[in-house]
Motif scaffolding. Structure first.
Motif, mmCIF file in Angstrom:
data_model
loop_
_atom_site.group_PDB
_atom_site.id
_atom_site.type_symbol
_atom_site.label_atom_id
_atom_site.label_comp_id
_atom_site.label_asym_id
_atom_site.label_seq_id
_atom_site.Cartn_x
_atom_site.Cartn_y
_atom_site.Cartn_z
ATOM 1 N N ARG A 10 6.931 -10.347 0.828
ATOM 2 C CA ARG A 10 6.198 -9.182 0.348
ATOM 3 C C ARG A 10 4.758 -9.523 0.520
ATOM 4 O O ARG A 10 4.171 -10.186 -0.284
ATOM 5 C CB ARG A 10 6.459 -8.885 -1.118
ATOM 6 C CG ARG A 10 5.883 -7.519 -1.493
ATOM 7 C CD ARG A 10 5.638 -7.425 -2.953
ATOM 8 N NE ARG A 10 5.441 -6.057 -3.353
ATOM 9 C CZ ARG A 10 4.799 -5.692 -4.431
ATOM 10 N NH1 ARG A 10 4.294 -6.570 -5.229
ATOM 11 N NH2 ARG A 10 4.670 -4.431 -4.741
ATOM 12 N N LYS A 52 5.162 -9.508 0.869
ATOM 13 C CA LYS A 52 4.715 -9.347 -0.508
ATOM 14 C C LYS A 52 4.090 -10.504 -1.160
ATOM 15 O O LYS A 52 3.442 -10.454 -1.719
ATOM 16 C CB LYS A 52 5.739 -8.794 -1.380
ATOM 17 C CG LYS A 52 5.090 -8.222 -2.602
ATOM 18 C CD LYS A 52 4.989 -6.842 -2.568
ATOM 19 C CE LYS A 52 4.043 -6.406 -3.538
ATOM 20 N NZ LYS A 52 3.883 -5.151 -3.800
ATOM 21 N N SER A 98 10.023 1.399 -10.294
ATOM 22 C CA SER A 98 9.843 0.545 -9.121
ATOM 23 C C SER A 98 10.363 -0.848 -9.415
ATOM 24 O O SER A 98 10.317 -1.326 -10.552
ATOM 25 C CB SER A 98 8.356 0.482 -8.742
ATOM 26 O OG SER A 98 8.151 -0.378 -7.652
ATOM 27 N N TRP A 100 9.371 -3.954 -8.264
ATOM 28 C CA TRP A 100 8.624 -5.192 -8.056
ATOM 29 C C TRP A 100 8.347 -5.988 -9.333
ATOM 30 O O TRP A 100 8.324 -7.210 -9.313
ATOM 31 C CB TRP A 100 7.323 -4.939 -7.305
ATOM 32 C CG TRP A 100 6.639 -6.242 -6.983
ATOM 33 C CD1 TRP A 100 5.480 -6.727 -7.509
ATOM 34 C CD2 TRP A 100 7.119 -7.248 -6.097
ATOM 35 N NE1 TRP A 100 5.198 -7.961 -6.997
ATOM 36 C CE2 TRP A 100 6.193 -8.307 -6.126
ATOM 37 C CE3 TRP A 100 8.240 -7.354 -5.277
ATOM 38 C CZ2 TRP A 100 6.359 -9.466 -5.362
ATOM 39 C CZ3 TRP A 100 8.415 -8.509 -4.516
ATOM 40 C CH2 TRP A 100 7.476 -9.545 -4.570
ATOM 41 N N ASN A 144 12.153 3.493 -6.589
ATOM 42 C CA ASN A 144 11.426 2.900 -5.479
ATOM 43 C C ASN A 144 11.786 1.428 -5.303
ATOM 44 O O ASN A 144 11.557 0.611 -6.200
ATOM 45 C CB ASN A 144 9.916 3.056 -5.683
ATOM 46 C CG ASN A 144 9.486 4.510 -5.572
ATOM 47 O OD1 ASN A 144 10.201 5.334 -5.003
ATOM 48 N ND2 ASN A 144 8.323 4.831 -6.105
ATOM 49 N N ASP A 146 11.145 -2.009 -3.663
ATOM 50 C CA ASP A 146 9.965 -2.688 -3.117
ATOM 51 C C ASP A 146 10.390 -3.780 -2.134
ATOM 52 O O ASP A 146 11.521 -3.796 -1.632
ATOM 53 C CB ASP A 146 9.105 -3.237 -4.260
ATOM 54 C CG ASP A 146 7.625 -3.247 -3.907
ATOM 55 O OD1 ASP A 146 7.191 -4.181 -3.205
ATOM 56 O OD2 ASP A 146 6.894 -2.330 -4.333
ATOM 57 N N TYR A 193 10.108 0.418 1.123
ATOM 58 C CA TYR A 193 8.880 -0.362 1.301
ATOM 59 C C TYR A 193 8.832 -0.969 2.693
ATOM 60 O O TYR A 193 9.836 -1.463 3.205
ATOM 61 C CB TYR A 193 8.880 -1.470 0.254
ATOM 62 C CG TYR A 193 7.836 -2.553 0.419
ATOM 63 C CD1 TYR A 193 6.717 -2.590 -0.401
ATOM 64 C CD2 TYR A 193 7.980 -3.571 1.364
ATOM 65 C CE1 TYR A 193 5.771 -3.593 -0.276
ATOM 66 C CE2 TYR A 193 7.033 -4.577 1.498
ATOM 67 C CZ TYR A 193 5.926 -4.582 0.676
ATOM 68 O OH TYR A 193 4.996 -5.579 0.799
ATOM 69 N N LYS A 265 6.283 3.213 0.674
ATOM 70 C CA LYS A 265 5.100 2.421 0.337
ATOM 71 C C LYS A 265 4.791 1.526 1.526
ATOM 72 O O LYS A 265 5.626 0.712 1.940
ATOM 73 C CB LYS A 265 5.359 1.573 -0.902
ATOM 74 C CG LYS A 265 4.219 0.624 -1.254
ATOM 75 C CD LYS A 265 4.573 -0.174 -2.485
ATOM 76 C CE LYS A 265 3.517 -1.205 -2.841
ATOM 77 N NZ LYS A 265 3.886 -1.966 -4.058
ATOM 78 N N ASP A 267 2.448 -1.432 2.638
ATOM 79 C CA ASP A 267 1.695 -2.436 1.878
ATOM 80 C C ASP A 267 0.842 -3.319 2.785
ATOM 81 O O ASP A 267 1.060 -3.409 3.998
ATOM 82 C CB ASP A 267 2.692 -3.306 1.107
ATOM 83 C CG ASP A 267 2.086 -3.923 -0.143
ATOM 84 O OD1 ASP A 267 0.903 -3.660 -0.448
ATOM 85 O OD2 ASP A 267 2.797 -4.682 -0.823
ATOM 86 N N ASP A 328 -2.105 -6.079 -7.810
ATOM 87 C CA ASP A 328 -0.880 -5.870 -8.590
ATOM 88 C C ASP A 328 -1.184 -5.977 -10.075
ATOM 89 O O ASP A 328 -1.980 -6.808 -10.506
ATOM 90 C CB ASP A 328 0.164 -6.932 -8.254
ATOM 91 C CG ASP A 328 0.802 -6.721 -6.902
ATOM 92 O OD1 ASP A 328 1.610 -7.546 -6.505
ATOM 93 O OD2 ASP A 328 0.481 -5.724 -6.232
#
Length: 646
Positions: A10, A52, A98, A100, A144, A146, A193, A265, A267, A328
């Motif tokens: 990620r 991530k 989500s 994460w 969602n 991630d 994601y 998303k 990222d 974050d």
């Protein structure tokens, strides 16, 4: 494995305290991954960390000059955003859940198989069950997923024959379409994601063919020198001057649309993600994704992340439906978040972005982790303040909590219909008294009432007062406490509350009296005194289309002949303009000088207001706004003085 990050795969790892270096949570997470992955980690590092692991927060330097988008860029952004809202995409701030926060925590029992390994098909569908049962009736609908969905628990990525990410059989044995179908069957929407750029592992020597693009391979979409991009340098930068490049983005968008996803998303996007320079300018990627999503015909809500550069706010608004304004919120520690790392910095971050929020595109403050009690890492007062800020900012409300273990207090926060309504009306509030631990924020609502929030950012109890004149009304007003669902009766001129450390109150205030008389004094008026280089300048968004600037290194503005009927303390509104955080020393008649913080107004031709109590005497007064050597102060539009005294 750490590259401003914690979890390989990620891009983005651990957030950091603003201006204080990398968070200990990130370092611990990175160390844990190194132990967990062993030699596999080393080989993955050689290929480039995947999406991530997160980020190192950068302090905003007071006085730094931002570059506002042009009026044409703003207009184009607003047109695109309005069109999206008209099509039913992001007409209101997103609500949902989500993954994460749970993936990133070291809370006992959450990731027993290793950091980031919470994410599985079974866990996601379990959360979806609870979301449908307990939160969907209140508007929460997105589930969602991630980073990590395409990676094994040792974080090795998986791709199809066309270089597109596909589900890890270890995590999602039935595949991503099955998961979306299961989420839809519960009356919910599904999110997924990706990291920006071409994943290094997908390049495969440049021989990977591109789906539905005869003759195109991965060698035909990147720069020959294989320059890297995104917040973790985990991808090769795509060259969008090459015709095959859009085809690759189209192929990815087509895949997630065919699976049935309603949210994406993207990222590690720059400028932002704590990277700058040409290699990290991903605006062409974001534009390509917008075109690709539109071409699918599926209404996919599109978020770009993280800590994005506000100088490019018009680009994010033009092409996306949401943008992460900071690092974050997770602490990468033994809880989901902590107050200091990094919930409280959102109070500083939000004001600069406020003008950009609206139907079609929203300022994303990240996950709202207020439902799990001890696991959240916050006191009850902090949890309420956390959700209060998100709601008054018209931010997406998506929790990262374990929905199977919501406590009663957390559930009451997440399901307060009056507070949710504040968020969903989509009008973000601003601070009006941002100096010191006691802060007052507010906004005028669509029905003519006002939302007023009081915050105590300090570590000790404190009284905080909201004066009606700070919001442009006065006299008597009916007050309702939105958290307590309680009418407090009519208050004359203001409302005060003694708040615990990090505590808050949230009110709806309905004026009952005519607006008070105020007198405005333009900064650029000829009768004022400009000191040490202060000068007049044009300002399209200011009263009189002018302001006073160059308040630096002792530069000052003296507004003369401010006249009031009797001696007393007046709530003086200072209308100012600044694209970044600034400060100034304010005094009346050379007495009781106080240094005020001026949050970004949102741009150099967008005015905002702060309120300061000033002791004025009957008759004429001089108000001085003075820069402190060598600090830049904001530009000044005008001051407004009510003719009533406290």
């Amino acid at each position: 494995m750490q590259s401003q990050s914690g979890i390989p795969g990620r891009p983005g790892g651990s957030p950091a305290r603003r201006g204080r270096g990398i968070r200990t949570g990130a370092a611990a997470l990175a160390a844990a991954l190194t132990v967990t992955l062993g030699t596999g980690a080393a080989s993955a590092q050689a290929a480039g960390p995947g999406p991530k692991p997160k980020q190192h927060a950068v302090a905003v330097t007071p006085g730094a000059v931002t570059e506002d988008p042009s009026s044409a860029e703003r207009a184009a952004a607003q047109k695109a955003s309005s069109a999206a809202a008209a099509d039913g995409v992001a007409a209101r701030p997103l609500m949902g859940w989500s993954s994460w926060s749970l993936q990133s925590t070291n809370y006992p029992g959450v990731n027993p198989g290793g950091n980031g390994n919470w994410l599985t098909e079974a866990h996601v569908l379990e959360q979806a069950d609870v979301l449908a049962e307990k939160l969907k009736p209140y508007g929460y609908e997105y589930v969602n997923i991630d980073a990590g969905w395409s990676r094994t628990t040792s974080w090795a990525p998986g791709f199809d024959e066309y270089g597109r990410e596909i589900a890890s059989p270890e995590r999602f044995p039935h595949g991503m379409k099955y998961v979306a179908d299961q989420i839809h069957a519960k009356g919910l929407k599904a999110g997924i994601y990706l990291a920006v750029g071409l994943a290094k592992e997908a390049y495969a020597g440049g021989t990977t063919p591109i789906w539905n693009a005869p003759g195109c391979t991965t060698a035909d979409i990147v720069y020959p020198d294989l320059r890297t991009t995104n917040g973790w340098d985990s991808s090769y930068k795509i060259d969008f001057s090459k015709p095959c490049s859009q085809k690759y983005i189209d192929s990815q968008a087509r895949l997630i649309a065919d699976w049935g996803y309603d949210f994406l998303k993207l990222d590690g996007v720059g400028p932002g993600s704590f990277k700058s320079g040409d290699n990290y300018n991903n605006i062409p990627d974001v534009a390509a994704w917008r075109a690709a999503i539109d071409a699918t015909g599926r209404p996919i809500r599109f978020l770009v992340s993280w800590s994005l550069d506000r100088n490019h706010a018009a680009d994010w608004k033009k092409y996306a439906n949401g943008w992460r304004i900071q690092t974050d919120v997770e602490c990468y520690c033994d809880t989901l978040v902590t107050w200091n790392n990094s919930v409280k910095i959102r109070w500083d971050d939000v004001p600069a972005w406020t003008p950009w929020a609206g139907p079609g595109g929203w300022n994303d403050l990240d996950s709202l982790d207020v439902g799990n009690g001890e696991m959240d890492g916050l006191s009850k007062d902090e949890r309420q303040s956390y959700m209060t800020l998100w709601a008054i900012s018209a931010a997406p409300l998506y929790t990262g909590d374990d929905l199977t273990t919501l406590d009663s207090y957390g559930l009451s926060l997440l399901t307060n219909k009056e507070v949710i309504a504040v968020d969903q009306q989509g009008i973000p509030a601003r601070p009006v008294t941002p100096t010191g631990p006691g802060q007052v924020w507010g906004v005028k609502n669509t029905d003519g009432s006002y939302t007023v929030a009081l915050f105590n950012m300090g570590s000790l109890p404190a009284q905080v007062t909201a004066d009606w004149t700070s919001f442009g009304f006065g006299g008597k007003a009916a007050v309702r406490d939105l958290w307590q669902h309680s009418d407090l009766g009519v208050r004359d001129g203001s409302i005060s509350a003694t708040l615990p450390a990090h505590g808050s109150r949230l009110f709806r205030v309905t004026p009952k009296s005519p607006a008070p008389k105020t007198v405005s004094y333009e900064a650029e008026a000829s009768g004022n005194t400009l000191v040490n280089g202060a000068s007049n300048a044009g300002c399209s968004g200011c009263s009189g289309a002018a302001k006073v600037g160059n308040l630096y290194n002792g530069g000052a503005l003296r507004i003369n002949n401010v006249t009031v009927p009797k001696t007393g303390v007046y709530q003086v509104n200072i209308r100012y303009v600044t694209g970044d955080p600034r400060s100034a020393t304010v005094s009346a008649n050379g007495q009781n000088a106080v240094t005020l913080a001026f949050p970004p107004s949102g741009g150099w031709d967008i005015a905002a207001t702060v309120t300061v109590p000033m002791q004025l005497h009957a008759g004429a007064n001089t108000i001085e706004i003075d820069s402190s050597t060598p600090v830049y102060s904001p530009d000044i539009d005008k001051v407004e003085v009510p003719l009533n005294v406290r």
